[in-house]
Design an enzyme around this catalytic site. Sequence first.
Site, PDB file in Angstrom:
ATOM      1  N   GLU A 169       0.843  -1.208   0.000  1.00 38.24           N
ATOM      2  CA  GLU A 169       0.000   0.000   0.000  1.00 38.24           C
ATOM      3  C   GLU A 169       0.874   1.252   0.000  1.00 38.24           C
ATOM      4  OE1 GLU A 169      -0.046  -2.632   1.945  1.00 38.24           O
ATOM      5  OE2 GLU A 169      -1.970  -2.939   2.958  1.00 38.24           O
TER       6      GLU A 169
ATOM      7  N   ALA B  17      14.781 -37.919   2.435  1.00 35.10           N
ATOM      8  CA  ALA B  17      13.368 -38.081   2.077  1.00 35.10           C
ATOM      9  C   ALA B  17      12.644 -38.942   3.109  1.00 35.10           C
ATOM     10  CB  ALA B  17      13.256 -38.692   0.683  1.00 35.10           C
TER      11      ALA B  17
ATOM     12  N   ALA C  89      21.336 -44.946 -11.035  1.00 40.08           N
ATOM     13  CA  ALA C  89      21.696 -46.284 -11.520  1.00 40.08           C
ATOM     14  C   ALA C  89      22.552 -47.002 -10.475  1.00 40.08           C
ATOM     15  CB  ALA C  89      22.454 -46.178 -12.839  1.00 40.08           C
TER      16      ALA C  89
ATOM     17  N   CYS D  63      -0.381   0.562   7.609  1.00 42.82           N
ATOM     18  CA  CYS D  63      -0.887   0.997   6.304  1.00 42.82           C
ATOM     19  C   CYS D  63      -2.219   1.723   6.448  1.00 42.82           C
ATOM     20  CB  CYS D  63      -1.015  -0.192   5.363  1.00 42.82           C
ATOM     21  SG  CYS D  63       0.596  -0.835   4.893  1.00 42.82           S
TER      22      CYS D  63
ATOM     23  N   ALA E 127      12.821 -37.128  -8.821  1.00 42.50           N
ATOM     24  CA  ALA E 127      12.765 -37.531 -10.221  1.00 42.50           C
ATOM     25  C   ALA E 127      13.119 -39.001 -10.217  1.00 42.50           C
ATOM     26  CB  ALA E 127      13.764 -36.739 -11.053  1.00 42.50           C
TER      27      ALA E 127
ATOM     28  N   ARG F 130      11.962 -24.283  -7.847  1.00 43.60           N
ATOM     29  CA  ARG F 130      12.969 -23.873  -6.857  1.00 43.60           C
ATOM     30  C   ARG F 130      12.868 -22.373  -6.587  1.00 43.60           C
ATOM     31  NH1 ARG F 130      18.915 -26.279  -8.604  1.00 43.60           N
ATOM     32  NH2 ARG F 130      18.631 -28.419  -7.879  1.00 43.60           N
TER      33      ARG F 130
HETATM   34  C1  AOF Z   1       3.840  -7.148   4.344  1.00 44.23           C
HETATM   35  N1  AOF Z   1       3.686  -6.499   3.176  1.00 44.23           N
HETATM   36  O1  AOF Z   1       2.520  -5.288   1.773  1.00 44.23           O
HETATM   37  C2  AOF Z   1       1.538  -5.936   3.805  1.00 44.23           C
HETATM   38  C3  AOF Z   1       1.696  -6.640   5.039  1.00 44.23           C
HETATM   39  O2  AOF Z   1       6.385  -5.974  10.624  1.00 44.23           O
HETATM   40  P1  AOF Z   1       6.186  -5.872   9.159  1.00 44.23           P
HETATM   41  O3  AOF Z   1       6.260  -4.436   8.682  1.00 44.23           O
HETATM   42  O4  AOF Z   1       7.161  -6.739   8.400  1.00 44.23           O
HETATM   43  O5  AOF Z   1       4.703  -6.347   8.855  1.00 44.23           O
HETATM   44  C4  AOF Z   1       4.381  -7.638   8.446  1.00 44.23           C
HETATM   45  C5  AOF Z   1       2.890  -7.897   8.525  1.00 44.23           C
HETATM   46  O6  AOF Z   1       2.111  -6.848   7.979  1.00 44.23           O
HETATM   47  C6  AOF Z   1       2.504  -9.108   7.711  1.00 44.23           C
HETATM   48  O7  AOF Z   1       2.663 -10.296   8.455  1.00 44.23           O
HETATM   49  C7  AOF Z   1       1.033  -8.861   7.372  1.00 44.23           C
HETATM   50  O8  AOF Z   1       0.239  -9.331   8.449  1.00 44.23           O
HETATM   51  C8  AOF Z   1       0.926  -7.336   7.342  1.00 44.23           C
HETATM   52  N2  AOF Z   1       0.736  -6.766   5.974  1.00 44.23           N
HETATM   53  N3  AOF Z   1       2.873  -7.204   5.250  1.00 44.23           N
HETATM   54  O9  AOF Z   1       4.894  -7.686   4.600  1.00 44.23           O
HETATM   55  C9  AOF Z   1       2.577  -5.881   2.857  1.00 44.23           C
HETATM   56  N4  AOF Z   1       0.385  -5.300   3.482  1.00 44.23           N
HETATM   57 ZN    ZN Z   2       0.935  -2.693   6.010  1.00 42.13          ZN
END
Ligand code: AOF
Ligand code: ZN
Length: 332
Positions: free
Chosen positions: A47, A270, A157, A79, A148, A178
Amino acid sequence: MDRALSLAATPGVPLGPNPRVGCVLLSADGEVVGEGYHRGAGTPHAEVDALAAAGAAASGATAVVTLEPCDHTGRTGPCTQALLAAGVRRVVHAMSDPNPLAAGGAATLRAAGVEVSGGLAEAEARALNRAWLHGLTHARPFVTWKLAATLDGRSAAADGTSRWVSGPESRLDTHRLRAEADTMLVGTSTILVDDPLLTVRDAHGAPLPHQPLRAVMGLRDLPADARVLQPVPGAPDTLHLRTRDVHGALAALYDAGRRHVFCEGGPTLAAALWEADVVDEVVCYTAPMLLGAGRSAVADLGVTTIADAVRPEVVDVTRVGDDVRWTLRPRR
Ligand code: AOF
Ligand code: ZN
């Protein structure tokens, strides 16, 4: 929301313990005024990234975001407050935030007069963040076991040679998978026997700019000249987990911010993963080849009678070149 989801899925970002999130800001007449996505723990949330791109045009805008905006101060600020300060009037989000530390954003925004609706493309947003969601619920990384094998279940083998069991298309497909994980895990035997580099490469064999962590599990020392120990641009230092305890190894990886472990280890590792009941997904490439003898893809699982066979559920079967890729999910 489709655009926000593609932004969230931008490949190669080192997420650490954070989710994939994308955001698009739309003006009152539906024009895109800003886009953003999250690039990993400690960097701006999607955001905030989109608000920075939009500048003053964010005033009166609608934010379309793949995760409910956060309402907490963690590594970065809330945010909700950034959206309010920018004058955003409406928020449309996909999944709700299941992280108890950050949740509550929708209610806070509503209380401040913003129109909020959630649940749009929720399944897609959840699928994109399946490893992150798994971590919140289980406090350990999501584990994919990749193998695989020939038609008769051999991964090498009788003389130990195992290169090119699967075809070139499968090998490229493996590199794609990966790259979706943040960690590759093998046992010390694989290093001693195959000496793999464990990097992610593109169709031309060039390493990708961001590499998963290379982790090796087991008590034996690694040869100083092992290829896995060679520094690779974009890759963190290789981690040697000096333990045979799968749960302990996964806990250490989780604490290091790892959320998706892609295991390409040999039969011993595994079997240890199955024994510890931590396999969350199986990706198996079956090659049209018979060996009749040689190493089995998995060591003894203690199954002595057919009724005790491990029978994961089939999620997908796709032909890849001349091989067949099975995607399976254990029944728990
Ligand atoms: C994200 N990226 O774009 C949004 C998140 O402590 P922080 O700043 O790393 O916040 C992590 C948490 O914020 C994440 O676990 C999620 O719940 C919320 N939103 N987090 O890393 C984003 N919008
Ligand atoms: Zn956020």
